[in-house]
Motif scaffolding. Structure first.
Motif: not given
Length: 484
Positions: A383, A390, A422
Motif C-alpha cells: 500500500a 490499503p 497505514l
C-alpha cells in the motif's frame, strides 16, 4: 521416459532372457549443492513431462549431458541454466539456486588458496549437506587453512566449535561438559530454547534475553563435540541445538545485533541439515529471509524463502505459509504488486489446509493472529510503496491485533504500529492517533529495536498531520518514549 525391452538368447542356456533397463539413478540432494541443483532440474523436467533427450533438444545438448548434470557429474554455465529455467518455466528458481552453486564453488576455491589441496581435503569438502541459503561468512579470527576448509566443507558445522565460533560467544570460564551425551541433556537444550523464545516474545531481544542465553548456547554447542553413542540421540541433539540457535538468531535480529544474528541462523540451518530436519531448516531460512528484507536486501530475502520452499512437499501447510509470507514481504519491498498478491494467496491456501497436530511445538506461534499479521505487513508495504488499496492490509492487521494473546506482546505491538501508520497515511488521522497510543502502551514494555524503529516511522508519517491536536499529542508521546 520411453523404455524398450530387448530379447536375446544367452549362449549358456536355451531359455530366452528379457533385459529390463535399469531405473534412473536415485539422486541424493544432500551430497552437495550441485547435487541439489541436479535433483531440482530432474524434478522440473519430470513436472513438464520431458525426457532427458527431449529437454536436450530444446537446449541443444545431448540427453546424456542432461543426465550427467542431474547426477552432478557435469557442470554447466549460467547461460545454460537460464535456458533451462526458461524452457521448464521454473520462474527463476533454477537460476537462483545456480547462484548458490556458483557461490559455494567460489568459496571452496578461496578457502583452498593458502595451501595445495590434497585428495583427502577434496573429499572433506565434498561433504556439503542441503543447500545453504547463502555462502557462509567465515568467522573473524586466526583460522588455519584446515579450519577454513572444514568450516566451508561441512556446510557451517565446523563453526560450532569454540575456536571458530569465538566471534559470537566469548567465554572466560571453561564449560563443564559430560563425557557422554544423555537424553536429559538433549531435553535441557530443548527446554532452554523454549524458555528463551517465551522471554523474547514477551520482552524483545534487546533486554536480558541475549546475555542470559549466551552461556546456554556455549554449553549446548559444546555437547556437539561430546561422545554420543546413539545415532538417533545425535540427530536429536543437532535438532535441539538448531532450535536454540534459531531462537537466539531471531532474538539478536530483534536487538539489531545483525552480525551475531546471521551467525546464529547459519548455525541453526547447518544443525538442522545435520539432523535431517526439514522443519527446522524452514524456520531458519524464514528468519534469514526476514532479516535480509529488514536490512534492505529483499532479493536475498526472496532467495532464502524460496530455498526453504524447494522441497515444500516435506513441510507442513503452516510452514509453507510462513515461507510464502516471507516471499510476499520481499516482493512487496520490490514493488511487485501482482507477485505479492499471488504469494499472499498461496499463503492463504496453505493455511486453509492446516490441521491440528501437524506441526512441531515451535510452530505453535503460527496461529490465525500470526498469519494475518505477517500477510498484513506485506500488504502494508504494498500500500505504501506501490499505492495498492490499503483496505485488505487494514483488515488483516486489525485481525492480528484482536487475536494476539498477551504471550505475543511484541507481535501485537508491531501490527498495531503498522496499522496506525497505514491509517495515518491513508485514512482518518484521529483514528490513527488512537491506534498509535494503544500500540505505544505495549512498545513501552518491550526491549525491541524493531518495535522502536516502527514507532519512529509512525512519527515521521505523523509529520504531515502534525497540526491536528490528537496527532500532535501522539508525536509528543513518541518523543517521550523513544527520544528525539
Amino acid at each position: 521416459m520411453r523404455t524398450v525391452c530387448c530379447r536375446y538368447r544367452c549362449p549358456h542356456q536355451d531359455a530366452e532372457v528379457v533385459a529390463v533397463p535399469q531405473k534412473p539413478k536415485a539422486l541424493d540432494d544432500r551430497e552437495s549443492m550441485a547435487a541439489w541443483f541436479g535433483k531440482e532440474l530432474r524434478n522440473w523436467r519430470r513436472t513438464r513431462n520431458l525426457s532427458s533427450n527431449e529437454l536436450g533438444v530444446k537446449l541443444q545438448l545431448s540427453g546424456a549431458t542432461i543426465l550427467k548434470i542431474e547426477k552432478a557429474e557435469r557442470t554447466c554455465t549460467a547461460e545454460q541454466v537460464a535456458s533451462m529455467d526458461k524452457v521448464l518455466d521454473a520462474g527463476g528458481a533454477l537460476c537462483r539456486l545456480w547462484r548458490r552453486v556458483e557461490a559455494d564453488s567460489a568459496a571452496l576455491r578461496d578457502a583452498d588458496k593458502p595451501t595445495a589441496k590434497s585428495p583427502r581435503m577434496a573429499s572433506e569438502m565434498d561433504g556439503v549437506g542441503m543447500v545453504m541459503a547463502k555462502p557462509q561468512s567465515l568467522p573473524e579470527g586466526n583460522l588455519s587453512p584446515v579450519e577454513r576448509r572444514a568450516f566451508l566443507g561441512l556446510g557451517g558445522i565446523a563453526a560450532l566449535s569454540p575456536v571458530t565460533f569465538a566471534d559470537l560467544i566469548r567465554r572466560s570460564d571453561p564449560v563443564a561438559l559430560p563425557k557422554t551425551v544423555h537424553p536429559h541433556e538433549v531435553a535441557q537444550v530443548w527446554a532452554a530454547s523454549q524458555q528463551i523464545a517465551q522471554w523474547d516474545n514477551l520482552y524483545g531481544g534487546a533486554g536480558m534475553v541475549r546475555p542470559a542465553s549466551a552461556g546456554l548456547f556455549t554449553w549446548a554447542t559444546g555437547l556437539l563435540g561430546v561422545d554420543c553413542p546413539d545415532e538417533q540421540m545425535k540427530h536429536d541433539l543437532f535438532a535441539a541445538v538448531s532450535r536454540l540457535a534459531i531462537v537466539m538468531g531471531a532474538s539478536a535480529f530483534d536487538a539489531y545485533q545483525h552480525h551475531d544474528a546471521q551467525g546464529y541462523l547459519r548455525v541453526g540451518t547447518a544443525c538442522a541439515e545435520q539432523a535431517g530436519n526439514w522443519h527446522l531448516r524452514a524456520a531458519a531460512l524464514n528468519w534469514q529471509a526476514r532479516q535480509a528484507i529488514w536490512l534492505g536486501a529483499p532479493d536475498d530475502g526472496l532467495t532464502h524463502a524460496e530455498n526453504g520452499l524447494l522441497r515444500a512437499d516435506r513441510l507442513t501447510p503452516r510452514e509453507r505459509a510462513m515461507l510464502h509470507n516471507a516471499r510476499a514481504r520481499a516482493l512487496a519491498k520490490m514493488g511487485r504488486t501482482q507477485a505479492t498478491l499471488a504469494a499472499v494467496g498461496r499463503s492463504d491456501e496453505a493455511v486453509a489446509q492446516a490441521r491440528p497436530g501437524q506441526d512441531a511445538p515451535w510452530m505453535g506461534y503460527y496461529d490465525e493472529a500470526q498469519h494475518h499479521g505477517d500477510t498484513g505487513h506485506a500488504l502494508y508495504d504494498l500500500a505504501l510503496i506501490s499505492g495498492h488499496t490499503p483496505h485488505k492490509a487494514v483488515e488483516r492487521l486489525q485481525t492480528a491485533i484482536n487475536k494476539h494473546t498477551d504471550a505475543y506482546v511484541r507481535s501485537r505491538a508491531l501490527s498495531g504500529t503498522k496499522l496506525a501508520s497505514l491509517t495515518m497515511a491513508t485514512g482518518d488521522p484521529r483514528e490513527a492517533a488512537a491506534i498509535g497510543m494503544r500500540a505505544l502502551d505495549e512498545v513501552g514494555r518491550l526491549s525491541s529495536r524493531r518495535a522502536l524503529d516502527d514507532i519512529k516511522e509512525l512519527r515521521r508519517i505523523c509529520g504531515k498531520r502534525a497540526r491536528i491536536p490528537e496527532v500532535a499529542e501522539l508525536r509528543a508521546r513518541i518523543r517521550t518514549t523513544v527520544g528525539p
